[in-house]
Each structure stands twice: as C-alpha cells, then as structure tokens.
Design an enzyme around this catalytic site. Structure first.
Site, PDB file in Angstrom:
ATOM      1  N   LYS A  52       2.371  -3.373   7.304  1.00 48.19           N
ATOM      2  CA  LYS A  52       2.638  -3.547   5.866  1.00 48.19           C
ATOM      3  C   LYS A  52       4.081  -3.123   5.552  1.00 48.19           C
ATOM      4  O   LYS A  52       4.767  -3.765   4.744  1.00 48.19           O
ATOM      5  CB  LYS A  52       1.652  -2.725   5.017  1.00 48.19           C
ATOM      6  CG  LYS A  52       0.222  -3.236   5.015  1.00 48.19           C
ATOM      7  CD  LYS A  52       0.057  -4.629   4.412  1.00 48.19           C
ATOM      8  CE  LYS A  52       0.303  -4.674   2.929  1.00 48.19           C
ATOM      9  NZ  LYS A  52       0.002  -6.039   2.371  1.00 48.19           N
ATOM     10  N   TYR A  95      -1.704  -0.593  10.965  1.00 52.35           N
ATOM     11  CA  TYR A  95      -1.841  -1.268   9.662  1.00 52.35           C
ATOM     12  C   TYR A  95      -0.644  -0.956   8.767  1.00 52.35           C
ATOM     13  O   TYR A  95       0.033  -1.864   8.263  1.00 52.35           O
ATOM     14  CB  TYR A  95      -3.145  -0.838   8.972  1.00 52.35           C
ATOM     15  CG  TYR A  95      -3.184  -1.173   7.488  1.00 52.35           C
ATOM     16  CD1 TYR A  95      -3.153  -2.497   7.055  1.00 52.35           C
ATOM     17  CD2 TYR A  95      -3.232  -0.166   6.515  1.00 52.35           C
ATOM     18  CE1 TYR A  95      -3.169  -2.806   5.687  1.00 52.35           C
ATOM     19  CE2 TYR A  95      -3.253  -0.466   5.163  1.00 52.35           C
ATOM     20  CZ  TYR A  95      -3.223  -1.788   4.757  1.00 52.35           C
ATOM     21  OH  TYR A  95      -3.224  -2.095   3.416  1.00 52.35           O
ATOM     22  N   THR A 139       0.819  -1.209   0.000  1.00 46.13           N
ATOM     23  CA  THR A 139       0.000   0.000   0.000  1.00 46.13           C
ATOM     24  C   THR A 139       0.855   1.263   0.000  1.00 46.13           C
ATOM     25  O   THR A 139       2.012   1.241   0.457  1.00 46.13           O
ATOM     26  CB  THR A 139      -0.894  -0.011   1.260  1.00 46.13           C
ATOM     27  OG1 THR A 139      -1.456   1.272   1.466  1.00 46.13           O
ATOM     28  CG2 THR A 139      -0.099  -0.349   2.518  1.00 46.13           C
ATOM     29  N   ASP A 140       0.261   2.369  -0.461  1.00 49.04           N
ATOM     30  CA  ASP A 140       0.968   3.663  -0.388  1.00 49.04           C
ATOM     31  C   ASP A 140       1.043   4.179   1.050  1.00 49.04           C
ATOM     32  O   ASP A 140       1.802   5.111   1.333  1.00 49.04           O
ATOM     33  CB  ASP A 140       0.283   4.702  -1.296  1.00 49.04           C
ATOM     34  CG  ASP A 140      -1.163   5.008  -0.911  1.00 49.04           C
ATOM     35  OD1 ASP A 140      -1.707   4.349   0.000  1.00 49.04           O
ATOM     36  OD2 ASP A 140      -1.760   5.908  -1.541  1.00 49.04           O
ATOM     37  N   GLU A 141       0.268   3.563   1.968  1.00 49.97           N
ATOM     38  CA  GLU A 141       0.219   4.090   3.335  1.00 49.97           C
ATOM     39  C   GLU A 141       1.547   3.916   4.069  1.00 49.97           C
ATOM     40  O   GLU A 141       1.786   4.557   5.089  1.00 49.97           O
ATOM     41  CB  GLU A 141      -0.937   3.438   4.113  1.00 49.97           C
ATOM     42  CG  GLU A 141      -2.248   3.656   3.390  1.00 49.97           C
ATOM     43  CD  GLU A 141      -3.493   3.292   4.193  1.00 49.97           C
ATOM     44  OE1 GLU A 141      -3.442   3.312   5.423  1.00 49.97           O
ATOM     45  OE2 GLU A 141      -4.509   2.987   3.549  1.00 49.97           O
TER      46      GLU A 141
HETATM   47  P1  NAD Z   1      -9.287  -7.632   2.146  1.00 53.35           P
HETATM   48  O1  NAD Z   1      -9.275  -7.352   3.614  1.00 53.35           O
HETATM   49  O2  NAD Z   1     -10.520  -7.379   1.359  1.00 53.35           O
HETATM   50  O3  NAD Z   1      -8.884  -9.155   1.876  1.00 53.35           O
HETATM   51  C1  NAD Z   1      -7.847  -9.790   2.568  1.00 53.35           C
HETATM   52  C2  NAD Z   1      -7.951 -11.289   2.278  1.00 53.35           C
HETATM   53  O4  NAD Z   1      -6.886 -11.943   2.983  1.00 53.35           O
HETATM   54  C3  NAD Z   1      -9.256 -11.921   2.784  1.00 53.35           C
HETATM   55  O5  NAD Z   1      -9.783 -12.779   1.804  1.00 53.35           O
HETATM   56  C4  NAD Z   1      -8.838 -12.704   4.027  1.00 53.35           C
HETATM   57  O6  NAD Z   1      -9.636 -13.863   4.241  1.00 53.35           O
HETATM   58  C5  NAD Z   1      -7.403 -13.083   3.665  1.00 53.35           C
HETATM   59  N1  NAD Z   1      -6.571 -13.316   4.847  1.00 53.35           N
HETATM   60  C6  NAD Z   1      -6.477 -12.538   5.951  1.00 53.35           C
HETATM   61  N2  NAD Z   1      -5.626 -13.091   6.821  1.00 53.35           N
HETATM   62  C7  NAD Z   1      -5.160 -14.232   6.255  1.00 53.35           C
HETATM   63  C8  NAD Z   1      -4.240 -15.240   6.661  1.00 53.35           C
HETATM   64  N3  NAD Z   1      -3.637 -15.176   7.856  1.00 53.35           N
HETATM   65  N4  NAD Z   1      -3.985 -16.268   5.822  1.00 53.35           N
HETATM   66  C9  NAD Z   1      -4.592 -16.334   4.613  1.00 53.35           C
HETATM   67  N5  NAD Z   1      -5.500 -15.426   4.184  1.00 53.35           N
HETATM   68  C10 NAD Z   1      -5.768 -14.379   4.996  1.00 53.35           C
HETATM   69  O7  NAD Z   1      -8.048  -6.814   1.565  1.00 53.35           O
HETATM   70  P2  NAD Z   1      -7.875  -6.120   0.148  1.00 53.35           P
HETATM   71  O8  NAD Z   1      -8.433  -4.760   0.212  1.00 53.35           O
HETATM   72  O9  NAD Z   1      -8.326  -7.059  -0.901  1.00 53.35           O
HETATM   73  O10 NAD Z   1      -6.289  -5.984   0.097  1.00 53.35           O
HETATM   74  C11 NAD Z   1      -5.480  -7.010  -0.460  1.00 53.35           C
HETATM   75  C12 NAD Z   1      -4.015  -6.595  -0.326  1.00 53.35           C
HETATM   76  O11 NAD Z   1      -3.806  -5.369  -1.025  1.00 53.35           O
HETATM   77  C13 NAD Z   1      -3.573  -6.355   1.111  1.00 53.35           C
HETATM   78  O12 NAD Z   1      -2.264  -6.848   1.254  1.00 53.35           O
HETATM   79  C14 NAD Z   1      -3.609  -4.848   1.248  1.00 53.35           C
HETATM   80  O13 NAD Z   1      -2.654  -4.408   2.197  1.00 53.35           O
HETATM   81  C15 NAD Z   1      -3.229  -4.422  -0.155  1.00 53.35           C
HETATM   82  N6  NAD Z   1      -3.750  -3.116  -0.581  1.00 53.35           N
HETATM   83  C16 NAD Z   1      -5.067  -2.796  -0.404  1.00 53.35           C
HETATM   84  C17 NAD Z   1      -5.546  -1.563  -0.852  1.00 53.35           C
HETATM   85  C18 NAD Z   1      -7.004  -1.175  -0.708  1.00 53.35           C
HETATM   86  O14 NAD Z   1      -7.360  -0.033  -0.963  1.00 53.35           O
HETATM   87  N7  NAD Z   1      -7.897  -2.104  -0.332  1.00 53.35           N
HETATM   88  C19 NAD Z   1      -4.671  -0.661  -1.462  1.00 53.35           C
HETATM   89  C20 NAD Z   1      -3.329  -1.028  -1.625  1.00 53.35           C
HETATM   90  C21 NAD Z   1      -2.878  -2.253  -1.192  1.00 53.35           C
HETATM   91  P1  TYD Z   2     -10.669   3.750   4.492  1.00 54.29           P
HETATM   92  O1  TYD Z   2     -11.632   3.310   3.443  1.00 54.29           O
HETATM   93  O2  TYD Z   2     -10.762   3.127   5.843  1.00 54.29           O
HETATM   94  O3  TYD Z   2      -9.200   3.590   3.879  1.00 54.29           O
HETATM   95  P2  TYD Z   2      -7.762   4.107   4.449  1.00 54.29           P
HETATM   96  O4  TYD Z   2      -7.918   4.502   5.860  1.00 54.29           O
HETATM   97  O5  TYD Z   2      -6.920   2.893   4.299  1.00 54.29           O
HETATM   98  O6  TYD Z   2      -7.369   5.231   3.555  1.00 54.29           O
HETATM   99  O7  TYD Z   2     -10.817   5.312   4.674  1.00 54.29           O
HETATM  100  C1  TYD Z   2     -10.648   6.197   3.577  1.00 54.29           C
HETATM  101  C2  TYD Z   2     -10.740   7.606   4.129  1.00 54.29           C
HETATM  102  O8  TYD Z   2     -12.081   7.826   4.584  1.00 54.29           O
HETATM  103  C3  TYD Z   2      -9.848   7.847   5.328  1.00 54.29           C
HETATM  104  O9  TYD Z   2      -9.345   9.172   5.270  1.00 54.29           O
HETATM  105  C4  TYD Z   2     -10.768   7.685   6.511  1.00 54.29           C
HETATM  106  C5  TYD Z   2     -12.109   8.156   5.984  1.00 54.29           C
HETATM  107  N1  TYD Z   2     -13.309   7.510   6.543  1.00 54.29           N
HETATM  108  C6  TYD Z   2     -14.382   8.289   6.959  1.00 54.29           C
HETATM  109  O10 TYD Z   2     -14.339   9.542   6.906  1.00 54.29           O
HETATM  110  N2  TYD Z   2     -15.488   7.650   7.430  1.00 54.29           N
HETATM  111  C7  TYD Z   2     -15.570   6.295   7.528  1.00 54.29           C
HETATM  112  O11 TYD Z   2     -16.609   5.750   7.998  1.00 54.29           O
HETATM  113  C8  TYD Z   2     -14.472   5.513   7.078  1.00 54.29           C
HETATM  114  C9  TYD Z   2     -14.502   4.002   7.164  1.00 54.29           C
HETATM  115  C10 TYD Z   2     -13.348   6.166   6.580  1.00 54.29           C
END
Ligand code: NAD
Ligand code: TYD
Length: 360
Positions: free
Chosen positions: A171, A167, A141-143
């Site tokens: 990561k 988080y 992630t960019d975070e």
């Molecule tokens: P998500 O929470 O929707 O899915 C995570 C998946 O991992 C789930 O299916 C869960 O069952 C599985 N999982 C969790 N713990 C596990 C374990 N111990 N063993 C095996 N499986 C396990 O997450 P996402 O949004 O699909 O993100 C996927 C990846 O991309 C993550 O690594 C996240 O850090 C990264 N990412 C997410 C975003 C975003 O905006 N969602 C952006 C950039 C990077």
């Molecule tokens: P989120 O979807 O949790 O992603 P991340 O924290 O990983 O960026 O949140 C996106 C943005 O929205 C973040 O600045 C937090 C804000 N947010 C709200 O304002 N209200 C909400 O209920 C949630 C879940 C997030």
C-alpha cells in the site's frame, strides 16, 4: 444499465464489491444522484450481493474487470467517461500478505500503476473543463506509517512512512506512485489514509467479523499474542462519508488522515463483541468462554492511532458513530445476515459469481 450524458458523467469505483467499496457505492446511490460504474475483479473478497439495492439501480453498473488489465481499464475509462476514479481495489488482509506477498505487490502496486497510467492518458484526452474537474482518489491505510508505542503521538499527514508488513509495504508503494503521478504529471490526485474499518459486509477473516461469526457458531475466538495490540476503529459508513467529502472538496495533491478516535486493545474488542452477543443470545452466554490466545502474527504492529484533525478542520468531517454504537449495528447485521456469512465462507457465492459474471 448506466445512463451517461454530459450532465452526469459517472464515478468509476474500483474494488466496489468489497467491504468499503460496496458501502461507498450504496451511499452514493442512496444519498446522491451520482451515476456509478463499479469495476471489480470479484476475487474471494468481492461480492456483488454486498452492493444491495445499488445492484438494481438504473444509475449503477458493475463491470467485472482487473485493474492490472490495461485494456479493460482503458475501455471502462474511454467508453464510460467518468468524472473521477475512486480507487479501492486491493488485496487487503495482512495475514494473507504474510503467506503470499506476490499477489499483494501485483494488485496493489502494479495494479495501481496500470490504473494511474490509463487514468493519465484518459485525463489528457478530456476537454479543458472536464480535465480541470477530474479527480483520482486513492484509498489507503494508516498501516503505511508503521507501529506506535504507547504514548507516541498519533499518525498525522506528515508522519514518515515505515510499513512493516507485505500488505502495508504494497500500500505504501501504491501511495508513493500516486504522489509521483501528481508531482510529475500533474494528475489531480487525492489520497486518504484510514484506520481499521468495521461494519456490515466485511469478509469474515478480519478480526471483528471473524469473532462474530465464530462466536455465533460456538467456535474458538483467536486472539493473537497477548491481545494488547491497539487499533483505532472507524465504522465503515463514516469512512465512506469521508471519501465522498474528500472527492468533492479535497485539494488535489493533498492527503487526508481518517480515524475514529476509538483506540481499543484487541482483547477489549473481542470481549465487547462477546458482551453484545450475550445480550442478544443469552442461551449461549458467556461467549467470552470461547476466547483463545494463539501464536502471535509475525511482525505484528503494536499500535495504530490516527490524528484526523486536518479532515475535521478543512472539510468539516467527524465520525457519526461511536465505537459502541457501530459495534452493536455490526453485530446485529451479522446476526441478521447469516446466509451472507454462510455463502462467503463456503465459497457458494464464488461459484454463483462464476456463473453470472464474465470478466471483460
Ligand atoms: P476488501 O478486501 O474487502 O475488498 C477489496 C475489493 O477489491 C474486492 O471487491 C476485490 O474483488 C477487489 N479486487 C481485488 N483485486 C482486484 C483487482 N486486481 N482488480 C480489481 N478488483 C480487485 O477490502 P476493503 O477492506 O474494502 O478495502 C478497500 C480499500 O481500502 C483497500 O485499498 C484497503 O487497502 C483500504 N483500507 C481498508 C481498511 C480496512 O480496515 N478494511 C482501512 C483503510 C484502508
Ligand atoms: P485485522 O482485522 O486482520 O486488521 P489489521 O491487521 O489490518 O489491523 O486484525 C486486527 C487486529 O486483530 C490485529 O492486531 C490482529 C488481531 N487479530 C487477532 O488477534 N485475531 C485474529 O483472528 C485476527 C484476524 C486478527
């Protein structure tokens, strides 16, 4: 049932039943001839139904397994002999990490360590040609880069890590391990850092699906703090396309930033969702009346922005969706899949999983 043979070793995708993993697997089954082995613990965030038609495909198999379980990981690698590991499994929600950080360190750091160790042992066991072709793609992630102020340049691949939440710290820890396993042991790793994703099948605890689900149900739309925090948004299919490109054309040891060139303030995002819903459901308009400013998230990062020129220049990737076209598709998906939302919110699907999927 997966068909493994020497011509088509599978891709092992961890976290495949999650939001991004399921999109990636659907794409791989629909738009390539890859064999896919999905490996997922099926936590609250993992839903086999998100895999859609891939679930029925002969080229796909879903194993319920935990990346922290070395025996289960080893069995999957040694028996299925993948040509790559695409690592997406993680605990992914910042708010949950604030309330329960230990699970994030356990899955994201220790789980990645187990996966790296088992992948390294498997990689060593491969004959030379397969060893040369093997890849370990770590999805991050960019975070990890921390928080920007207005006017700061966007995160690039050389920006120093400065994670602020449990988080992002977990990561960042996993990213450092991946880097070290390449540098020290020569494991052919690829690493991506992507901005906030949105699209179908995202668990309705993240901003966009939560706001859609609450607005449809006539519930308050919580906006943290002043609503002026900025995120860069990328439609999930564009992220999955980028991952497929990095897998096939990325250079081992390199990292690639992926972003949507779509910076938006949170309040703007919520208001835009409300406007789309006003057009779709005029009888409940204006949905913006449901917006409520609530107490800010502790340590809330102010702004993320991604410079994705490297992946554009070197791999020829660009996002296909604009923020608005992706948001309309997303809202329409949630409106058309009310059952999916109801099942994940009520826990009904989790009970169904316990009946239908035993852990390895
Ligand atoms: P998500 O929470 O929707 O899915 C995570 C998946 O991992 C789930 O299916 C869960 O069952 C599985 N999982 C969790 N713990 C596990 C374990 N111990 N063993 C095996 N499986 C396990 O997450 P996402 O949004 O699909 O993100 C996927 C990846 O991309 C993550 O690594 C996240 O850090 C990264 N990412 C997410 C975003 C975003 O905006 N969602 C952006 C950039 C990077
Ligand atoms: P989120 O979807 O949790 O992603 P991340 O924290 O990983 O960026 O949140 C996106 C943005 O929205 C973040 O600045 C937090 C804000 N947010 C709200 O304002 N209200 C909400 O209920 C949630 C879940 C997030």
């Amino acid at each position: 049932m997966i068909v493994t043979n020497s011509q088509s070793p599978p891709l092992l995708v961890t976290g495949a039943a999650g939001f991004i993993g399921s999109c990636l697997v659907r794409q791989l089954i629909e738009h390539s001839d890859a064999q896919v082995l999905s490996f997922d613990a099926l936590t609250y965030a993992g839903n086999p139904l998100s895999l859609g038609a891939a679930l029925q495909s002969e080229r796909h198999q879903l194993i319920r397994g935990d990346i922290r379980d070395a025996d289960a990981v080893r069995a999957a690698l040694m028996q299925q002999r993948p040509r790559a590991v695409l690592h997406l499994a993680a605990e992914s929600h910042v708010d949950r990490s604030i309330h329960g950080p230990a699970e994030f360190v356990s899955t994201n750091v220790v789980g990645t360590l187990v996966l790296l160790q088992e992948s390294l042992a498997y990689w060593h066991s491969l004959p030379p040609a397969e060893r040369a072709a093997f890849r370990f793609l770590h999805v991050s992630t960019d975070e990890v880069f921390g928080s920007l102020d207005a006017g700061d340049p966007a995160f690039s691949e050389t920006t120093a890590y400065a994670p602020n939440s449990p988080y992002s710290a977990s990561k960042a820890g996993s990213d450092h391990l991946v880097r070290a396993w390449h540098h020290t042991y020569g494991l052919p790793t690829l690493l991506t850092n992507c901005s906030n994703n949105y699209g179908p099948c995202q668990f309705p605890e993240k901003l966009i699906p939560l706001v859609i689900a609450n607005a449809v149900a006539g519930k308050p739309l919580p906006v943290y703090g002043d609503g002026a925090n900025v995120r860069d948004w990328l439609y999930v299919d564009d992220h999955a396309r980028a991952l497929r490109l990095v897998l096939e054309r990325g250079v081992p040891g390199q990292t690639y930033n992926i972003g949507g060139n779509a910076e938006r303030r949170n309040l703007e995002v919520v208001e835009r969702i409300c406007a789309i819903l006003d057009a779709r459901r005029p009888s409940s308009a204006p949905h913006a009346r449901l917006i409520e400013f609530v107490r800010d998230r502790p340590g809330h990062d102010r702004r993320y922005a991604i410079d994705s020129r490297k992946i554009e220049r070197e791999l020829g990737w660009t996002p296909q969706e604009t923020f608005d076209s992706g948001l309309i598709k997303t809202v329409d998906w949630y409106l058309g899949n009310a059952d999916w939302v109801r099942c994940v919110q009520s826990g009904e699907y989790q009970r169904w999983i316990e009946r239908n999927y035993t852990a390895r």
